[in-house]
Design a protein around this motif. Structure first.
Motif, PDB file in Angstrom:
ATOM      1  N   GLN A 127      -1.019 -17.778 -36.990  1.00  0.00           N
ATOM      2  CA  GLN A 127      -0.115 -16.667 -36.706  1.00  0.00           C
ATOM      3  C   GLN A 127       1.319 -17.007 -37.106  1.00  0.00           C
ATOM      4  O   GLN A 127       2.031 -16.185 -37.670  1.00  0.00           O
ATOM      5  N   GLU A 128       1.728 -18.231 -36.849  1.00  0.00           N
ATOM      6  CA  GLU A 128       3.057 -18.668 -37.253  1.00  0.00           C
ATOM      7  C   GLU A 128       3.195 -18.626 -38.776  1.00  0.00           C
ATOM      8  O   GLU A 128       4.226 -18.213 -39.311  1.00  0.00           O
ATOM      9  N   ALA A 129       2.147 -19.039 -39.473  1.00  0.00           N
ATOM     10  CA  ALA A 129       2.162 -19.008 -40.939  1.00  0.00           C
ATOM     11  C   ALA A 129       2.346 -17.586 -41.444  1.00  0.00           C
ATOM     12  O   ALA A 129       3.146 -17.341 -42.362  1.00  0.00           O
ATOM     13  N   LEU A 130       1.640 -16.629 -40.852  1.00  0.00           N
ATOM     14  CA  LEU A 130       1.779 -15.234 -41.273  1.00  0.00           C
ATOM     15  C   LEU A 130       3.185 -14.710 -41.005  1.00  0.00           C
ATOM     16  O   LEU A 130       3.721 -13.934 -41.797  1.00  0.00           O
ATOM     17  N   GLU A 131       3.782 -15.133 -39.907  1.00  0.00           N
ATOM     18  CA  GLU A 131       5.150 -14.714 -39.605  1.00  0.00           C
ATOM     19  C   GLU A 131       6.133 -15.257 -40.643  1.00  0.00           C
ATOM     20  O   GLU A 131       7.029 -14.548 -41.100  1.00  0.00           O
ATOM     21  N   VAL A 132       5.968 -16.530 -41.020  1.00  0.00           N
ATOM     22  CA  VAL A 132       6.842 -17.140 -42.032  1.00  0.00           C
ATOM     23  C   VAL A 132       6.685 -16.406 -43.366  1.00  0.00           C
ATOM     24  O   VAL A 132       7.670 -16.063 -44.014  1.00  0.00           O
ATOM     25  N   VAL A 133       5.445 -16.154 -43.756  1.00  0.00           N
ATOM     26  CA  VAL A 133       5.190 -15.435 -45.013  1.00  0.00           C
ATOM     27  C   VAL A 133       5.774 -14.031 -44.942  1.00  0.00           C
ATOM     28  O   VAL A 133       6.396 -13.560 -45.898  1.00  0.00           O
ATOM     29  N   GLY A 134       5.608 -13.377 -43.806  1.00  0.00           N
ATOM     30  CA  GLY A 134       6.125 -12.019 -43.636  1.00  0.00           C
ATOM     31  C   GLY A 134       7.634 -11.933 -43.763  1.00  0.00           C
ATOM     32  O   GLY A 134       8.171 -10.906 -44.183  1.00  0.00           O
ATOM     33  N   ARG A 135       8.334 -12.994 -43.414  1.00  0.00           N
ATOM     34  CA  ARG A 135       9.795 -13.015 -43.542  1.00  0.00           C
ATOM     35  C   ARG A 135      10.233 -13.341 -44.975  1.00  0.00           C
ATOM     36  O   ARG A 135      11.424 -13.384 -45.263  1.00  0.00           O
ATOM     37  N   GLY A 136       9.286 -13.609 -45.846  1.00  0.00           N
ATOM     38  CA  GLY A 136       9.603 -13.900 -47.241  1.00  0.00           C
ATOM     39  C   GLY A 136      10.246 -15.254 -47.442  1.00  0.00           C
ATOM     40  O   GLY A 136      10.997 -15.448 -48.388  1.00  0.00           O
ATOM     41  N   TYR A 143     -10.306 -18.073 -41.698  1.00  0.00           N
ATOM     42  CA  TYR A 143     -10.068 -17.708 -43.091  1.00  0.00           C
ATOM     43  C   TYR A 143     -10.038 -16.214 -43.358  1.00  0.00           C
ATOM     44  O   TYR A 143      -9.125 -15.717 -43.995  1.00  0.00           O
ATOM     45  N   GLY A 144     -11.033 -15.495 -42.888  1.00  0.00           N
ATOM     46  CA  GLY A 144     -11.079 -14.058 -43.175  1.00  0.00           C
ATOM     47  C   GLY A 144      -9.849 -13.330 -42.685  1.00  0.00           C
ATOM     48  O   GLY A 144      -9.169 -12.638 -43.457  1.00  0.00           O
ATOM     49  N   SER A 145      -9.528 -13.481 -41.410  1.00  0.00           N
ATOM     50  CA  SER A 145      -8.381 -12.762 -40.860  1.00  0.00           C
ATOM     51  C   SER A 145      -7.075 -13.287 -41.436  1.00  0.00           C
ATOM     52  O   SER A 145      -6.140 -12.523 -41.678  1.00  0.00           O
ATOM     53  N   PHE A 146      -6.985 -14.582 -41.680  1.00  0.00           N
ATOM     54  CA  PHE A 146      -5.762 -15.153 -42.227  1.00  0.00           C
ATOM     55  C   PHE A 146      -5.498 -14.644 -43.643  1.00  0.00           C
ATOM     56  O   PHE A 146      -4.393 -14.202 -43.957  1.00  0.00           O
ATOM     57  N   PHE A 147      -6.508 -14.675 -44.487  1.00  0.00           N
ATOM     58  CA  PHE A 147      -6.306 -14.225 -45.863  1.00  0.00           C
ATOM     59  C   PHE A 147      -6.066 -12.718 -45.940  1.00  0.00           C
ATOM     60  O   PHE A 147      -5.283 -12.249 -46.760  1.00  0.00           O
ATOM     61  N   ARG A 148      -6.724 -11.949 -45.081  1.00  0.00           N
ATOM     62  CA  ARG A 148      -6.425 -10.509 -45.032  1.00  0.00           C
ATOM     63  C   ARG A 148      -4.964 -10.300 -44.616  1.00  0.00           C
ATOM     64  O   ARG A 148      -4.252  -9.474 -45.181  1.00  0.00           O
ATOM     65  N   GLY A 149      -4.524 -11.071 -43.618  1.00  0.00           N
ATOM     66  CA  GLY A 149      -3.139 -10.980 -43.165  1.00  0.00           C
ATOM     67  C   GLY A 149      -2.158 -11.374 -44.257  1.00  0.00           C
ATOM     68  O   GLY A 149      -1.120 -10.734 -44.440  1.00  0.00           O
ATOM     69  N   LEU A 150      -2.470 -12.433 -44.992  1.00  0.00           N
ATOM     70  CA  LEU A 150      -1.606 -12.851 -46.099  1.00  0.00           C
ATOM     71  C   LEU A 150      -1.467 -11.748 -47.133  1.00  0.00           C
ATOM     72  O   LEU A 150      -0.371 -11.467 -47.615  1.00  0.00           O
ATOM     73  N   ARG A 151      -2.564 -11.140 -47.483  1.00  0.00           N
ATOM     74  CA  ARG A 151      -2.534 -10.087 -48.508  1.00  0.00           C
ATOM     75  C   ARG A 151      -1.788  -8.861 -48.010  1.00  0.00           C
ATOM     76  O   ARG A 151      -1.171  -8.148 -48.793  1.00  0.00           O
ATOM     77  N   ARG A 152      -1.846  -8.594 -46.700  1.00  0.00           N
ATOM     78  CA  ARG A 152      -1.100  -7.464 -46.147  1.00  0.00           C
ATOM     79  C   ARG A 152       0.410  -7.688 -46.246  1.00  0.00           C
ATOM     80  O   ARG A 152       1.158  -6.784 -46.583  1.00  0.00           O
ATOM     81  N   VAL A 153       0.856  -8.900 -45.935  1.00  0.00           N
ATOM     82  CA  VAL A 153       2.295  -9.159 -45.908  1.00  0.00           C
ATOM     83  C   VAL A 153       2.849  -9.565 -47.272  1.00  0.00           C
ATOM     84  O   VAL A 153       4.032  -9.381 -47.529  1.00  0.00           O
ATOM     85  N   SER A 154       2.014 -10.116 -48.132  1.00  0.00           N
ATOM     86  CA  SER A 154       2.480 -10.524 -49.464  1.00  0.00           C
ATOM     87  C   SER A 154       1.287 -10.623 -50.408  1.00  0.00           C
ATOM     88  O   SER A 154       0.654 -11.668 -50.512  1.00  0.00           O
TER      89      SER A 154
END
Length: 89
Positions: A42-51, A67-78
């Motif tokens: 979750q912290e990783a997704l937040e960092v990615v989301g902030r660019g 993996y599934g939820s993390f990679f979906r989250g990554l693709r959503r934010v970037s």
């Protein structure tokens, strides 16, 4: 190209459940890159989301459900962020 350095250090995010792996990668990359590390998806997704980063290195030792939820989250934010899987054998 990612490896070109035009007067500033590029930012890399290392996501791995092992603090020793995160530290090792930080040690290897710290002179050439700004290296952010976390063991929390979750912290990783937040960092990615902030660019804040330009590439993400992800350890394959993380739990499979991650993996599934993390990679979906990554693709959503970037959707264009490079992601590299770290495989240790």
């Amino acid at each position: 190209m990612f490896l070109e350095n035009k007067g500033r250090k590029r930012k890399v995010l290392v996501v791995d459940s092992s603090s020793s792996v995160r530290t090792s990668i930080w040690m290897i990359l710290k002179d050439e890159y700004v290296v952010l590390t976390t063991g929390e998806p979750q912290e990783a997704l937040e960092v990615v989301g902030r660019g804040e980063v330009e590439v993400v290195l992800v350890g394959v030792d993380l739990p499979l459900y991650f993996y599934g939820s993390f990679f979906r989250g990554l693709r959503r934010v970037s959707s264009r962020l490079p992601v590299l899987l770290l495989y240790d054998r």
